[in-house]
Design an enzyme around this catalytic site. Structure first.
Site, PDB file in Angstrom:
ATOM      1  N   SER A 165       0.579   0.291   8.075  1.00 39.17           N
ATOM      2  CA  SER A 165      -0.777   0.604   7.617  1.00 39.17           C
ATOM      3  C   SER A 165      -1.768   0.013   8.608  1.00 39.17           C
ATOM      4  O   SER A 165      -1.509  -1.029   9.208  1.00 39.17           O
ATOM      5  CB  SER A 165      -1.028   0.056   6.210  1.00 39.17           C
ATOM      6  OG  SER A 165      -0.952  -1.343   6.232  1.00 39.17           O
ATOM      7  N   HIS A 197     -12.076  -0.928  12.669  1.00 38.71           N
ATOM      8  CA  HIS A 197     -13.531  -1.044  12.500  1.00 38.71           C
ATOM      9  C   HIS A 197     -14.174  -1.163  13.891  1.00 38.71           C
ATOM     10  O   HIS A 197     -14.129  -2.233  14.504  1.00 38.71           O
ATOM     11  CB  HIS A 197     -13.884  -2.290  11.679  1.00 38.71           C
ATOM     12  CG  HIS A 197     -13.412  -2.233  10.259  1.00 38.71           C
ATOM     13  ND1 HIS A 197     -13.996  -1.411   9.312  1.00 38.71           N
ATOM     14  CD2 HIS A 197     -12.404  -2.896   9.618  1.00 38.71           C
ATOM     15  CE1 HIS A 197     -13.371  -1.577   8.151  1.00 38.71           C
ATOM     16  NE2 HIS A 197     -12.408  -2.463   8.309  1.00 38.71           N
ATOM     17  N   HIS A 200      -8.536   4.877   8.926  1.00 38.44           N
ATOM     18  CA  HIS A 200      -7.452   4.231   8.180  1.00 38.44           C
ATOM     19  C   HIS A 200      -6.253   5.166   8.171  1.00 38.44           C
ATOM     20  O   HIS A 200      -6.415   6.382   8.065  1.00 38.44           O
ATOM     21  CB  HIS A 200      -7.914   3.963   6.739  1.00 38.44           C
ATOM     22  CG  HIS A 200      -6.789   3.741   5.778  1.00 38.44           C
ATOM     23  ND1 HIS A 200      -6.368   4.722   4.890  1.00 38.44           N
ATOM     24  CD2 HIS A 200      -5.973   2.677   5.585  1.00 38.44           C
ATOM     25  CE1 HIS A 200      -5.354   4.240   4.178  1.00 38.44           C
ATOM     26  NE2 HIS A 200      -5.099   3.012   4.580  1.00 38.44           N
ATOM     27  N   ASN A 222      -1.795   5.241   6.967  1.00 39.37           N
ATOM     28  CA  ASN A 222      -0.704   4.541   6.297  1.00 39.37           C
ATOM     29  C   ASN A 222       0.469   5.501   6.138  1.00 39.37           C
ATOM     30  O   ASN A 222       0.268   6.655   5.767  1.00 39.37           O
ATOM     31  CB  ASN A 222      -1.221   4.064   4.928  1.00 39.37           C
ATOM     32  CG  ASN A 222      -0.115   3.525   4.047  1.00 39.37           C
ATOM     33  OD1 ASN A 222       0.335   4.200   3.126  1.00 39.37           O
ATOM     34  ND2 ASN A 222       0.315   2.330   4.326  1.00 39.37           N
ATOM     35  N   HIS A 241      -9.913  17.352  10.596  1.00 44.76           N
ATOM     36  CA  HIS A 241      -9.262  18.202   9.591  1.00 44.76           C
ATOM     37  C   HIS A 241      -8.382  19.279  10.231  1.00 44.76           C
ATOM     38  O   HIS A 241      -7.390  19.696   9.632  1.00 44.76           O
ATOM     39  CB  HIS A 241     -10.305  18.804   8.650  1.00 44.76           C
ATOM     40  CG  HIS A 241     -10.703  17.848   7.571  1.00 44.76           C
ATOM     41  ND1 HIS A 241      -9.978  17.700   6.410  1.00 44.76           N
ATOM     42  CD2 HIS A 241     -11.720  16.945   7.495  1.00 44.76           C
ATOM     43  CE1 HIS A 241     -10.539  16.767   5.656  1.00 44.76           C
ATOM     44  NE2 HIS A 241     -11.598  16.291   6.299  1.00 44.76           N
ATOM     45  N   HIS A 246     -18.082   4.418  -9.212  1.00 47.57           N
ATOM     46  CA  HIS A 246     -19.323   3.713  -9.571  1.00 47.57           C
ATOM     47  C   HIS A 246     -20.481   4.084  -8.649  1.00 47.57           C
ATOM     48  O   HIS A 246     -21.631   3.785  -8.953  1.00 47.57           O
ATOM     49  CB  HIS A 246     -19.100   2.197  -9.595  1.00 47.57           C
ATOM     50  CG  HIS A 246     -18.782   1.597  -8.265  1.00 47.57           C
ATOM     51  ND1 HIS A 246     -17.555   1.743  -7.666  1.00 47.57           N
ATOM     52  CD2 HIS A 246     -19.531   0.847  -7.414  1.00 47.57           C
ATOM     53  CE1 HIS A 246     -17.564   1.104  -6.503  1.00 47.57           C
ATOM     54  NE2 HIS A 246     -18.750   0.559  -6.325  1.00 47.57           N
ATOM     55  N   GLY A 302       1.935 -10.619  -2.826  1.00 50.07           N
ATOM     56  CA  GLY A 302       2.122 -10.178  -1.437  1.00 50.07           C
ATOM     57  C   GLY A 302       1.418 -11.118  -0.470  1.00 50.07           C
ATOM     58  O   GLY A 302       0.783 -12.102  -0.871  1.00 50.07           O
ATOM     59  N   ARG A 303       1.522 -10.809   0.812  1.00 50.62           N
ATOM     60  CA  ARG A 303       0.928 -11.680   1.837  1.00 50.62           C
ATOM     61  C   ARG A 303      -0.567 -11.378   1.948  1.00 50.62           C
ATOM     62  O   ARG A 303      -0.969 -10.357   2.509  1.00 50.62           O
ATOM     63  CB  ARG A 303       1.633 -11.447   3.168  1.00 50.62           C
ATOM     64  CG  ARG A 303       1.192 -12.416   4.249  1.00 50.62           C
ATOM     65  CD  ARG A 303       2.090 -12.291   5.465  1.00 50.62           C
ATOM     66  NE  ARG A 303       1.772 -13.343   6.430  1.00 50.62           N
ATOM     67  CZ  ARG A 303       0.904 -13.214   7.419  1.00 50.62           C
ATOM     68  NH1 ARG A 303       0.236 -12.074   7.584  1.00 50.62           N
ATOM     69  NH2 ARG A 303       0.688 -14.204   8.269  1.00 50.62           N
TER      70      ARG A 303
END
Length: 302
Positions: free
Chosen positions: A94, A98, A108, A110, A147, A177, A261-262
């Site tokens: 993953s 930035h 991003h 993964n 795309h 939100h 997890g880490r």
């Protein structure tokens, strides 16, 4: 179903991490990824690679992990009781990049594989992953390119795959939100075992490799574009949305934190700087307003 070859998947993921780091170092020109190898107490470990203060990349991380154990945590078997009592392996790569320049989008990606086995029974396995783009000052040609790469890599697996996984991405990377998407989407898939193992694995490989095909040309087009304090301030404000999504909605982040997890690797996706401002609104007709009106709702790009 053809029998899963776990070693083959792991070899691909390690190679993919190397390839992505090498390509991003080249695109940056100055920065280098620093590796932190780690081990997990319950079984497994990984290689976390982070670049900070590069020429183009302000901060980026490319993480490989491979964890295993004799039993799944209760939180993972609650909605999948068939996994209870099985030994499991989970592995994946993953990454989040930035950039410094607000004209270069955050990206991003993964890809992951999961298998749970029990003596005398068929293994339960699936692939998941995808990639998505988060521009601050979007260019339609960049989004269309992103795309187009997504659609083209899906094509050999069926005409309906791109629309299905594109739509899943739009739904997944959505901040309820705020009533806006995190960015302009891409592909997202999970629980993929609808084809034989070899075909599902081939699709995961296509997505992993497709990320560079989608992102590198955008970096090249935008990394030298001049910007000022106004653009930087807006970039930091919009990065706040990235933080909100990762801490409130992202399944991987929540699962990782809830199951011990880490932490450093899980929070590697966070931007190095972000800002919030009470009730900020873009000026009508401004480039910032264009992001809100034209890019932060699901739409067809091709």
């Amino acid at each position: 179903m053809s029998k899963p070859d776990v070693a083959q998947v792991k070899a691909f993921l390690l190679q993919l991490q190397d390839e992505i780091c090498r390509s991003l170092e080249q695109a940056d020109g100055v920065g280098r990824f620093v590796e932190d190898a780690w081990a997990r107490e319950g079984g497994g470990g990984g290689r976390t690679r982070v670049m900070r203060h590069g020429d183009m990349i302000e901060q980026g991380g490319v993480n490989f992990s491979h964890v295993y154990g004799d039993a799944m945590p209760a939180s993972a078997t609650a909605h999948r009781p068939e996994l209870a009592g099985r030994k499991f392996e989970a592995m994946g790569v993953s990454l989040v990049i930035h950039p410094h320049n607000p004209y270069v989008p955050t990206s991003h990606a993964n890809v992951r594989f999961f298998i749970a086995e029990k003596e005398g029974e068929e293994p339960i396995w699936w692939f998941g992953g995808g990639f998505d783009l988060t521009p601050f000052y979007p260019f339609a040609e960049d989004v269309q390119h992103w795309h187009r790469v997504s659609r083209d890599l899906c094509q050999p697996f069926g005409e309906d795959i791109y629309p299905e996984f594109k739509s899943w991405c739009d739904r997944y990377f959505f901040l309820k939100h705020r009533n806006e998407t995190r960015g302009v989407g891409g592909l997202f898939f999970d629980d993929l075992n609808r084809w034989p193992f070899a075909d599902c694995f081939a699709f995961m490989q296509a997505v992993g490799r497709g990320y560079l095909d989608a992102y590198l040309p955008i970096i090249e087009r935008r990394k030298a574009q001049p910007y000022g304090e106004r653009e930087r301030e807006f970039q930091l404000y919009r990065r706040g949305r990235y933080v909100e999504f990762n801490l409130v909605y992202d399944r991987g982040t929540l699962f990782g934190l809830q199951t011990g997890g880490r932490t450093e690797s899980i929070l590697m996706s966070m931007p190095p700087l972000a800002r919030w401002e009470y009730d900020w609104q873009p000026e009508a007709g401004s480039p910032e307003a264009l992001l809100y009106t034209d890019y932060l709702a699901p739409r067809e790009w091709l």
